[in-house]
Scaffold this motif. Structure first.
Motif, PDB file in Angstrom:
ATOM      1  N   ASN A 307      34.744   9.440  12.197  1.00  0.00           N
ATOM      2  CA  ASN A 307      36.247   9.399  12.932  1.00  0.00           C
ATOM      3  C   ASN A 307      37.049   8.867  11.446  1.00  0.00           C
ATOM      4  O   ASN A 307      38.255   9.091  11.360  1.00  0.00           O
ATOM      5  CB  ASN A 307      36.211   7.991  13.619  1.00  0.00           C
ATOM      6  CG  ASN A 307      35.750   8.417  15.014  1.00  0.00           C
ATOM      7  OD1 ASN A 307      35.780   9.714  15.532  1.00  0.00           O
ATOM      8  ND2 ASN A 307      35.134   7.435  15.776  1.00  0.00           N
ATOM      9  N   SER A 308      36.437   8.474  10.325  1.00  0.00           N
ATOM     10  CA  SER A 308      37.111   8.193   9.252  1.00  0.00           C
ATOM     11  C   SER A 308      37.121   9.254   8.153  1.00  0.00           C
ATOM     12  O   SER A 308      37.661   9.144   7.144  1.00  0.00           O
ATOM     13  CB  SER A 308      36.501   6.792   8.233  1.00  0.00           C
ATOM     14  OG  SER A 308      35.152   7.296   8.195  1.00  0.00           O
ATOM     15  N   GLY A 309      36.428  10.656   8.709  1.00  0.00           N
ATOM     16  CA  GLY A 309      36.518  11.760   7.733  1.00  0.00           C
ATOM     17  C   GLY A 309      35.548  11.775   6.796  1.00  0.00           C
ATOM     18  O   GLY A 309      35.381  12.521   6.076  1.00  0.00           O
ATOM     19  N   LYS A 310      34.219  10.788   6.860  1.00  0.00           N
ATOM     20  CA  LYS A 310      33.292  10.790   5.994  1.00  0.00           C
ATOM     21  C   LYS A 310      32.074  11.685   6.435  1.00  0.00           C
ATOM     22  O   LYS A 310      31.956  11.733   7.596  1.00  0.00           O
ATOM     23  CB  LYS A 310      32.670   9.328   5.865  1.00  0.00           C
ATOM     24  CG  LYS A 310      31.641   9.201   4.727  1.00  0.00           C
ATOM     25  CD  LYS A 310      31.376   7.791   4.589  1.00  0.00           C
ATOM     26  CE  LYS A 310      30.126   7.738   3.822  1.00  0.00           C
ATOM     27  NZ  LYS A 310      29.683   6.165   3.560  1.00  0.00           N
ATOM     28  N   GLU A 311      31.576  12.385   5.611  1.00  0.00           N
ATOM     29  CA  GLU A 311      30.317  13.267   5.983  1.00  0.00           C
ATOM     30  C   GLU A 311      29.138  12.331   6.405  1.00  0.00           C
ATOM     31  O   GLU A 311      28.716  11.540   5.380  1.00  0.00           O
ATOM     32  CB  GLU A 311      29.857  14.238   4.748  1.00  0.00           C
ATOM     33  CG  GLU A 311      31.020  15.261   4.573  1.00  0.00           C
ATOM     34  CD  GLU A 311      30.706  16.501   3.836  1.00  0.00           C
ATOM     35  OE1 GLU A 311      29.428  16.213   3.051  1.00  0.00           O
ATOM     36  OE2 GLU A 311      31.086  17.509   3.921  1.00  0.00           O
TER      37      GLU A 311
END
Length: 327
Positions: A307-311
């Motif tokens: 959700n925070s855009g982290k892989e």
């Protein structure tokens, strides 16, 4: 003027090729908004992505791949869907690599290409060795059996009747390949075949002497379906995808080819030339694998975006009864 039988065959083939090149895949919207619910199986022992993968119909194998720390694995895992358990194929160890092309042929597993680079340097030197893994031996072993005539990054791979086909991929940071090579698994010999219609990375499967490749990318995403006729060594365009498929895991069952990409399952019926698209409960993945084992579609590993855009590297394994998507 009377035409020879060989001339007649050439004219017929060219006419069929012209007709096929004008065709589009018969995209069925009947299942476009249907959602497939995969169940969860035992997770892989470790999270990994961009691994080699293949199946002998009963067991799924995972080869190498990249870890969440950016390092590569040097082992081969086997997954038994009936016992829902993972094991390591020991004492086999390979060079620690990701993006390995793998296929089972003539009773052995064969490994091609593979790189050691991390995600930010994907085109580190590519392994030139062809490795044969005798995984059925009482003591499994791995041997170098040939030299790859053109090592490539993210090449496509397909096996059919004792031959392994490698196609497309990247030569370097700027150059895509359109080559097609055939490897004889018994004789360990190579033969170059007809070039692909485009220089590209693409994924495919072989059904009834025909190699079908779906989408991919070169300087831009690709939404076309091409077919290579093994008997006549020629390519033709046979359809168009509803959207480009760039990063897909691919497998097949009988005359159906199944792709997982961007949260969706695509099913291509080679007999009808039709394409179905299903939504899934898996979520977006890249660098994952897909096989058919014991009449189940298995999807595993890869990288998710949280959700925070982290892989986030995944160890999850998903299962779906194959008969829910084919008839």
């Amino acid at each position: 003027m009377k035409l020879s039988p060989s001339s007649v065959r050439k004219i017929v083939f060219l006419a069929v090729a012209v007709l096929q090149s004008c065709a589009s895949a018969n995209f069925s919207r009947e299942f476009e908004n249907s959602s497939l619910r995969f169940s969860r199986l035992t997770s892989m022992p470790s999270s990994r992505a961009y691994m080699g993968y293949c199946s002998n119909g009963q067991t799924t194998f995972v080869i190498g791949g990249e870890s969440r720390t950016g390092e590569s694995f040097d082992n081969i895992l086997s997954f038994n869907t009936k016992s829902n358990s993972w094991n390591e194929v020991t004492p086999v160890h390979i060079s620690a690599e990701k993006n390995i092309n793998s296929a089972i042929s003539s009773g052995s597993m064969f490994l091609f290409n593979g790189t050691k680079g991390q995600l930010n340097s994907p085109l580190s030197p590519i392994d030139i060795n062809v490795r044969e893994v005798a995984y059925n031996n009482r003591v499994p072993k791995v041997d170098n059996v040939s030299i790859n005539p053109q090592p490539l990054f993210k090449a496509g791979i397909s096996e059919y009747k004792g031959y392994i086909y490698l196609y497309g991929g990247m030569v370097d940071h700027e150059t895509y390949s359109n080559t097609l090579y055939r490897f004889n698994a018994k004789k360990k010999e190579w033969k170059q075949m007809a070039h692909l219609p485009k220089q590209m990375i693409t994924q495919g499967q072989i059904i009834d002497n025909k190699l079908y490749v779906f989408g991919g990318q070169n300087d831009k995403p690709i939404d076309e379906i091409y077919m290579y006729n093994i008997k006549v060594d020629r390519w033709v365009k046979v359809g168009k995808l509803p959207e480009p498929i760039v990063d897909a895991a691919i497998t097949s069952y009988k005359h159906h080819i199944i792709l997982f990409s961007n949260e969706q399952v695509f099913v291509y019926d080679t007999h009808k030339g039709s394409l179905m698209r299903f939504q899934t409960n898996i979520g977006a993945l890249k660098g994952m694998g897909a096989t058919i084992s014991n009449n189940n579609l298995i999807i595993f590993g890869g990288i998710k975006i949280n959700n925070s855009g982290k892989e986030v590297f995944s160890s999850a394994v998903y299962k779906l009864d194959i008969f829910k998507i084919i008839s």
